[in-house]
Design a protein around this motif. Structure first.
Motif, PDB file in Angstrom:
ATOM      1  N   SER A   1       0.925  -1.339   0.041  1.00  0.00           N
ATOM      2  CA  SER A   1       0.175   0.280   0.063  1.00  0.00           C
ATOM      3  C   SER A   1       0.847   1.348   0.220  1.00  0.00           C
ATOM      4  N   PHE A   2       0.548   2.404  -0.595  1.00  0.00           N
ATOM      5  CA  PHE A   2       1.382   3.496  -0.855  1.00  0.00           C
ATOM      6  C   PHE A   2       0.658   4.713   0.042  1.00  0.00           C
ATOM      7  N   ALA A   3       1.628   5.395   0.365  1.00  0.00           N
ATOM      8  CA  ALA A   3       1.111   6.546   1.132  1.00  0.00           C
ATOM      9  C   ALA A   3       2.375   7.764   0.762  1.00  0.00           C
TER      10      ALA A   3
ATOM     11  N   GLU B   1       0.453  17.118  -3.981  1.00  0.00           N
ATOM     12  CA  GLU B   1      -0.223  18.226  -4.129  1.00  0.00           C
ATOM     13  C   GLU B   1      -0.615  18.731  -2.730  1.00  0.00           C
ATOM     14  N   GLY B   2       0.471  18.844  -1.700  1.00  0.00           N
ATOM     15  CA  GLY B   2       0.258  19.223  -0.314  1.00  0.00           C
ATOM     16  C   GLY B   2      -0.657  18.334   0.558  1.00  0.00           C
ATOM     17  N   ARG B   3      -1.083  17.180   0.070  1.00  0.00           N
ATOM     18  CA  ARG B   3      -1.626  16.217   0.924  1.00  0.00           C
ATOM     19  C   ARG B   3      -1.141  15.064   0.952  1.00  0.00           C
ATOM     20  N   LEU B   4      -1.746  13.905   1.320  1.00  0.00           N
ATOM     21  CA  LEU B   4      -1.169  12.725   1.450  1.00  0.00           C
ATOM     22  C   LEU B   4      -2.132  11.634   0.686  1.00  0.00           C
ATOM     23  N   LEU B   5      -1.634  10.989  -0.328  1.00  0.00           N
ATOM     24  CA  LEU B   5      -2.022  10.118  -1.026  1.00  0.00           C
ATOM     25  C   LEU B   5      -2.211   8.460  -0.717  1.00  0.00           C
ATOM     26  N   LEU B   6      -3.319   8.054  -0.353  1.00  0.00           N
ATOM     27  CA  LEU B   6      -3.224   6.664   0.092  1.00  0.00           C
ATOM     28  C   LEU B   6      -4.040   5.649  -0.856  1.00  0.00           C
TER      29      LEU B   6
ATOM     30  N   ALA C   1      -2.843   1.395   5.487  1.00  0.00           N
ATOM     31  CA  ALA C   1      -1.926   2.162   5.955  1.00  0.00           C
ATOM     32  C   ALA C   1      -1.775   2.280   7.356  1.00  0.00           C
ATOM     33  N   ALA C   2      -2.729   1.685   8.117  1.00  0.00           N
ATOM     34  CA  ALA C   2      -2.216   1.569   9.688  1.00  0.00           C
ATOM     35  C   ALA C   2      -1.022   0.706  10.010  1.00  0.00           C
TER      36      ALA C   2
END
Length: 522
Positions: free
Chosen positions: A284-286, A290-295, A323-324
């Motif tokens: 899984s990616f984090a 763009e100033g955020r976090l894509l999960l 993600a956890a």
């Protein structure tokens, strides 16, 4: 905001395009303006063909703007022993980042956390990232192991409980929507004629051969037709639907897998992405974006109408749960979600689950001669164009330019320039009393390259266009005008979701949408 009156020529521009599309016979009609269609249109025009491309929605309006935003070698492919594929991906990744689109493709450090109870050991992951780096000729440095403290400084939300070590490597990311728009522009600059929001309502045939299509302009309702010597079906999840217009008895050729993503606000910026092992094969990616976090992402078989794909609660639960495994719980509060999106991977038909199907490009030809192409990804999208072009050479008599021999010609996308240099020039060019915010200038430069200078020129002519679309984001109203006049934007979604970063930042308010629609009307 008050904007000077502007005579919107969108309607007349579309009328001129429809007229050009109905004039004469094209060598190639591409139906579908996503990754596959734009790549083929761009490559075929370079080869000297007269090309038309249409899409029933916006360019890259579906899955092609719903990716994980990565241009990467594919670290997980090493797990399956596909070393050659990783090496090929690396080669194209570096070409995109250095020669084709360095203004749009950006380096990004990636971290793989290794936990005591995780599926991989430190020695194995250390060797893996070293091999991964070696396959890219160490062009981005050498893969290595970091301490938990070193990694936490790069990714502040990294879960450190039970963390033994962290493997570090390098890849690239990009804004897929901007890559798509620039690829369409490259095709048009090379001679292609394109129209979005134009729906195919039927195929034309001559003596049993597909020789064009009948269409309806979804903006004004006008009907028109396009004649072509060869038709390419590049409609992604809708590929079999179009095949059945050619042959009602055509058997399914693909299956679909849904990939969902979440975009979260974070209390502080991240300087590295996480590749979080879920099991022996899945990750899984984090990813800072763009100033955020894509999960993300998910990988689930999808059998419904592609138009209905979206993020549901089970997707949210799965993405946050996975993600956890590598991110502290406070970062994963559902209240922090600013945006979510889902797309459909188009996979070859066959037995087994969609998660084990090969991510490969499939080209087939129907009984009426129409070519259909499905599959592929952004990293190798130029190669997909080349693959289809070779198939065109094999099945048709359309003339191709002699200089299209291998290897791929390195033709840059429009706007090629150093974002730093462009941003500095935008700031210097402004009047001392009306200097552009450096954050806005940098944002424009990193999303448009040298074309950002054209947007800055709009602001000089109409200073009110330099106002931010939303106070919490870097996009300005001049981008809306530029999207309308130069990037085929017709709807508010075209602008806010795909030409700018407003929607992904969670700033797509009713007031923003109203003002956007007013500007689109002129």
């Amino acid at each position: 905001m008050t904007v000077k009156a502007h005579q919107n020529d969108t309607t007349s521009s579309r009328a001129r395009t429809r007229e050009e599309l109905t004039r004469g016979t094209f060598d190639l009609l591409v139906i579908g303006g996503g990754i596959l269609g734009t790549s083929v249109a761009w490559t075929a025009t370079q080869a000297g063909l007269r090309v038309a491309m249409v899409d029933s929605g916006d360019f890259a309006g579906a899955t092609s703007s719903a990716s994980s935003k990565l241009v990467h070698g594919g670290l997980r492919y090493l797990q399956t022993g596909n070393v050659r594929l990783v090496a090929e991906n690396h080669k194209e990744r570096r070409s995109l980042a250095s020669d084709v689109a360095p203004h749009l493709v950006n380096p990004m450090p990636f971290l793989v956390p290794i936990y005591k109870d995780g599926p991989h050991g430190a020695a194995k992951m250390g060797a893996g990232v070293f091999l991964y780096s070696a396959l890219s000729a160490f062009g981005d440095g050498m893969g290595r192991l970091l301490s938990p403290a070193q990694a936490h400084r790069l990714a502040p939300g990294l879960r450190t409980d039970g963390l033994k070590s962290v493997a570090a490597y390098s890849d690239h990311q990009m804004n897929d929507s901007r890559m798509a728009v620039m690829s369409v522009r490259a095709a048009v600059d090379a001679g292609a004629v394109v129209l979005n929001h134009a729906e195919v309502v039927g195929l034309r045939s001559t003596r049993g051969r597909v020789t064009g299509a009948d269409l309806r302009d979804r903006v004004g309702g006008q009907e028109f037709g396009i004649d072509a010597r060869l038709v390419l079906n590049a409609t992604g999840p809708w590929v079999d639907r179009l095949r059945r217009l050619e042959d009602p008895d055509a058997a399914p050729s693909v299956r679909l897998s849904k990939g969902a993503h979440l975009v979260l606000k974070t209390p502080e910026p991240w300087r590295a992405a996480l590749t979080i092992p879920v099991d022996k094969y899945r990750v899984s990616f984090a990813i800072p974006w763009e100033g955020r976090l894509l999960l993300g992402t998910t990988d689930e078989e999808f059998t419904g109408d592609p138009a209905d794909v979206g993020v549901v609660q089970s997707d949210i639960d799965q993405i946050l749960g996975e993600a956890a495994l590598g991110i502290d719980a406070p970062y994963l509060d559902p209240a922090h979600i600013s945006y979510s999106f889902a797309g459909l991977r188009v996979l070859p038909g066959g037995p087994g689950s969609s998660s084990t199907a090969k991510r490969e490009t499939v080209v087939t030809q129907g009984r009426g001669g129409m070519l259909s192409v499905a599959g592929g990804k952004w990293t190798t999208y130029r190669h997909i164009g080349r693959t289809v072009l070779e198939e065109l050479r094999r099945v048709s008599a359309v003339p191709l330019a002699e200089d299209m021999a291998d290897p791929l010609r390195t033709v840059p996308l429009p706007g090629l320039a150093s974002p730093d240099a462009v941003a500095q020039r935008i700031i210097i060019d402004r009047d001392p009393g009306a200097r552009m915010d450096p954050l806005v200038a940098r944002h424009l430069a990193s999303h448009y390259g040298s074309l950002a200078l054209d947007i800055a020129a709009l602001v000089r002519e109409q200073p009110e266009l330099g106002e931010r679309v939303h106070a919490d984001g870097p996009d300005i109203w001049a981008q809306v005008v530029f999207a309308r006049d130069h990037e085929w934007a017709v709807t508010a979604d075209d602008v806010l979701r795909r030409r700018t970063t407003v929607t992904v930042r969670g700033l797509d308010t009713p007031e923003v949408r109203r003002r956007t629609e007013e500007l689109l009307q002129g």
